[in-house]
Write a protein that holds these residues in place. Structure first.
Motif: not given
Ligand code: FUC
Length: 939
Positions: A53-68
């Motif tokens: 009924q519902e497909d789900h793709l949980q996605f990431n990107e390698s530079s998405f981090w907390t902090g600065m």
């Protein structure tokens, strides 16, 4: 004797056995994240659930981090170095530890004292307003949440919520309980609660571990309706009602004279209201890798389902879901294309007009916006709570026929023949010092580069790109058990029945490497590769450099994926810059140093605690990867480019090492034997790593013809470093003193570093090798995922094939216990390694360990089948790589070598050892050499 490659081509088909594609497959959609199937292109990754009924793709990107970008080193720390060292030499470990804890740790995002002040102020503000507790307060406009939230807000639709939240519930008090003193049990609450009954404060606790149990005086309660109001104050991660694990009654009110089983259950549906969601941010030593977003595709009118199957073909890197409904076969294909840097998925059916769906973008981050970008594209714009980086993802749809409508928050498609979705994502990260990137512009450009190409053309391009790496290596261990779904196959696995599962595990490691680490991504595979769905993942899903980051790259060279190590080298280059500030501030030394952890912003200073965070050889260990890349590829330009990193790392140690007054030897202090035994002077592992660094730096300098004086200094110092020592139990000593505890089963086997991955201890010194083996026996055969993987490689170096196989088989055992909820080191249903929890190092280390049974080349020669287990007595492998730049194919039968085929990629001498036979010959670059079981060259 020399064979040009075209002479030998005819021999290749015999070496490379035809085999079925390696597939993970299942008969039901994923329920848990560790059942979803991972795809990735090095920069973007996704976990595919394959729901009907519902497909789900949980996605990431390698530079998405907390902090600065920020400073990590503590200026002035070096002033305490002498005193810490002295305390350690005087046997005052506690004193050294507390001094180090106070003055020697790196900087957090802010000082604890500042935070305490901010926290106090914030608490005063939010506690002032308590009118929400009043009986007469009207909570009709509040939302409803079902309690408890065992895993915190994240499972209750309030992800990333920190702050002050009010909860209210009404309950009926039976007449017979009136006038009695009662008890109220609420389980654990994070982090602070103020609990009111009928407007009166009955208790308040600040603790994550204490179960709330409050006495309620008889005069507070009344017959009939009563009101409970709770103000919950949460500062970071997993807020709320988290601690009710008991079966049966959850929130209970009961007579204080009786037990809780006699009590009444409070309702589980509570009203809630977010009063304030801006508590001061909690200081962090290093940043965490973040989830990015979610793509949800809801199928309209999905009816009764037959023949459901989902799979991941690791020989093509294509995931697939299919099922039948009302006579129609529905299919979905998913790829993470590296050439297009996008995740692309197609929904199709075998009859026209059957694709009707709604596609939405979402995220677990709290601050985001959804926006229609153009007639076929929607976007999500994310701002983190705990970091400076912005994230943008665009989703474009291309449909065949049907009615298409786009809104800010969704794509609706009715009656189409097929739909193809293109998902791209980017952040404002440019490099560890620059966050001025424009993610929207990157997304626009990525989508335009898709150029209207058909899905089939994109799949073709993707497969070709992927297979140029994947197909370099083929492996067969014979029998397999592919007729049953992978989740059942894991449970049924034994190396007798299904040896091919080990071959698949090796190839899966290669698949995961190509999916999480490709040259264009710039970020190495972190503790979870590239996949993470949690805002506060275990250990921040960062880079732990006292084993885990390095283990991720153990298979890169030997399993013929050398290019995949490029992001690691990028990170090492940046660390060698960032690590100079730490070397100066903490040790007053030149050169660079990395302690036991790093993150996107290349933090190099000690973190967490003095007892394991002050460990100086993280960077030196990473230098081994530079040297080994050279050994495997013989790429002189690479060596020339990276030699300054080796030199600078060595420079640091020439100034850091100090003299042990007892032995007169040079030692590493302060440091620790990861993460065992606390802060010490002179752990064995450090000395092995530093000796190896010096040796490799000298070799590199010799090849490049540079720095003769520096070479001499390193050679001289190397001889003065405290040597490996055999202790009273016949063990290799883990520390300077003979104080090993033979019952210690610690997961780290740090002092065996010299056996693997290092070469400080080799069979030439068989006494030391045996002592190391004895140490491993004492440590035992159990462990976390990565610990099992390390032991697999070690037993291979000890040339005990059966023991190696036993360790590798443990890695392939189910992580989920049959009964109960426990987990152990092994694999999840999607074959992700379980520490537990999921940690990818075990996958990579295990893949390398299987190869280490078949070929070793760290002693100056290629040893063929050095640790062949009885149960893998027949098989073949092609495309393994050995130091010296040799590509090796081996066939063996009934435990005996049949043929070896060697392609020389760099020329030079090739020395082979098989059992007690050996041979040596000069090779020509590009030529192939075929030898028989007696190591005789075949004509
Ligand atoms: C090291 C190990 C732990 C874990 C963590 C990420 O600290 O000791 O087991 O793997 O890294």
């Amino acid at each position: 004797m020399k064979y040009k490659w075209f002479y030998c081509l005819f021999l290749l088909p015999a070496l490379v056995q035809a085999q079925d594609p390696f597939k993970l497959w299942y008969q039901q959609p994923a329920e848990k994240w560790t059942e979803a199937l991972p795809v990735g292109n090095g920069r973007m990754g996704a976990m595919i659930y394959g729901g009907v009924q519902e497909d789900h793709l949980q996605f990431n990107e390698s530079s998405f981090w907390t902090g600065m970008p920020r400073a990590y080193a503590r200026k002035g720390a070096s002033e305490y170095l002498g005193a810490i060292r002295k305390a350690l030499l005087d046997g005052k470990q506690k004193q050294a530890d507390s001094m180090a804890e106070k003055h020697f740790m790196g900087l957090k995002t802010k000082e604890d004292s500042v935070y305490e002040q901010e926290r106090k102020q914030w608490l005063t503000v939010v506690k002032k307003d308590q009118h929400y507790a009043a009986v007469g307060f009207n909570d009709a406009s509040w939302k409803t949440m079902t309690l408890p939230t065992v895993n915190g807000w994240e499972t209750a639709g309030r992800e990333s919520l920190d702050g002050a939240v009010w909860f209210r519930v009404k309950f009926q008090l039976p007449k017979e309980w009136v006038g009695k003193k009662m008890k109220l049990d609420l389980g654990r609450i994070r982090d602070v609660d103020l609990t009111y009954v009928n407007g009166k404060l009955v208790g308040s606790t600040e603790s994550n571990t204490i179960k709330r149990s409050y006495i309620i005086d008889a005069n507070i309660l009344k017959e009939g309706e009563n009101t409970i109001a709770i103000q919950v104050l949460n500062f970071y991660d997993k807020g709320g009602f988290i601690g009710v694990k008991e079966e049966g009654k959850i929130f209970v009110l009961y007579s204080s004279e009786q037990n809780r089983e006699t009590g009444i259950n409070l309702p589980l549906e509570w009203k809630y209201f977010v009063q304030n969601q801006a508590p001061p941010t909690v200081p962090q030593y290093q940043a965490s890798y973040q989830p990015f977003g979610d793509l949800y595709v809801t199928m309209k009118g999905a009816g009764h389902i037959n023949n459901y199957k989902r799979s991941l073909d690791i020989s093509t890197a294509i995931a697939h879901t299919e099922y039948e409904s009302n006579g129609v076969i529905y299919q979905r294909d998913y790829i993470a294309s590296a050439p297009k840097d996008a995740i692309i998925t197609r929904f199709s059916a075998n009859q026209s007009g059957k694709i009707s769906l709604i596609a939405k973008l979402g995220t677990v981050h709290q601050q985001y916006q959804l926006k229609k970008i153009d007639p076929t594209t929607i976007g999500i714009f994310i701002q983190q709570n705990y970091g400076i980086l912005k994230g943008v993802a665009y989703l474009r749809v291309k449909s065949l026929h049907g009615k298409l409508q786009l809104f800010d928050n969704r794509i609706e498609l009715d009656g189409a023949d097929e739909a193809v979705f293109y998902l791209v994502a980017a952040t404002s990260y440019k490099n560890y010092q620059d966050v001025s990137g424009n993610p929207s512009a990157i997304c626009t450009q990525l989508l335009s580069s898709l150029n209207n190409q058909s899905f089939d053309a994109l799949v073709k391009q993707h497969t070709k790109d992927y297979q140029q790496f994947y197909q370099r290596l083929q492996i067969s261990f014979g029998k397999d058990n592919t007729s049953i779904p992978t989740d059942q196959r894991i449970k049924a696995f034994t190396p007798e029945k299904d040896p091919q599962f080990l071959a698949m595990y090796l190839q899966y490691g290669r698949y995961l490497m190509l999916a999480s680490s490709r040259a264009h991504s710039k970020q190495p595979a972190n503790l979870q590769g590239i996949w993470n769905n949690l805002l506060t993942p275990s250990w921040g899903s960062k880079y732990t450099s006292n084993i885990n980051l390095q283990m991720n790259y153990w298979p890169a060279e030997s399993l013929n994926l050398s290019e995949s190590a490029a992001p690691l080298f990028n990170a090492i280059r940046e660390l060698s810059q960032a690590g100079k500030a730490t070397a100066q501030a903490h040790y007053g030394a030149d050169g660079w140093v990395l302690h036991h952890n790093t993150d996107l912003w290349r933090g190099t200073a000690p973190i967490n605690a003095a007892n394991h965070g002050i460990w100086v050889t993280g960077g030196a260990w990473l230098c081994l990867h530079i040297w080994e890349h050279y050994l495997f590829t013989k790429d002189n330009d690479f060596l020339k480019q990276n030699y300054p990193i080796l030199k600078s790392a060595s420079t640091f140690f020439t100034q850091f090492l100090s003299r042990d007054p007892v032995s007169g030897k040079l030692i590493s202090s302060p440091s620790n034997s990861p993460e065992n035994g606390g802060l010490v002077a002179g752990p064995t592992m450090d000395h092995q790593i530093i000796r190896e660094l010096y040796k490799n730096t000298v070799s590199a300098a010799k090849i490049l013809g540079v720095d003769p004086d520096f070479q001499q200094l390193l050679i001289k110092q190397s001889g003065e470093i405290a040597p490996n020592t055999i202790g009273k139990y016949g063990q290799l000593q883990e520390w300077l003193q003979d104080k090993d505890d033979t019952t210690n089963k610690h997961r780290h086997v740090s002092h065996l570093w010299g056996v693997f991955p290092g070469t400080d201890i080799v069979w030439k010194d068989s006494a030391m090798m045996k002592a190391a083996r004895q140490s491993l026996r004492y440590r035992g055969d159990d462990g976390t995922g990565w610990s099992l993987a390390w032991k697999t490689n070690l037993w291979a170096r000890f040339k005990d094939g059966d023991h190696t196989l036993m360790m590798a088989s443990k890695l392939l055992s189910s992580a989920e216990e049959e009964l109960g909820t426990g987990e152990k080191g092994g694999v999840y249903k999607n074959l992700f390694d379980a520490h537990p929890p999921f940690q990818i190092d075990g996958n990579f280390g295990g893949a390398a360990g299987i190869a280490e049974m078949l070929l070793q080349s760290h002693q100056g020669y290629l040893e063929i089948l050095p640790a062949l287990p009885k149960l893998l007595s027949s098989g073949s492998i092609s495309g393994l790589v050995a130091r010296g730049g040799f590509e090796v194919s081996i066939i063996w039968n009934d435990g005996v070598l049949k043929t070896i085929n060697i392609t020389s990629k760099a020329g030079g001498n090739c020395k082979l050892v098989y059992g007690n036979k050996q041979t040596s010959f000069t090779t020509i670059k590009g030529a192939q050499y075929v030898l028989d079981k007696d190591l005789k060259m075949k004509l």
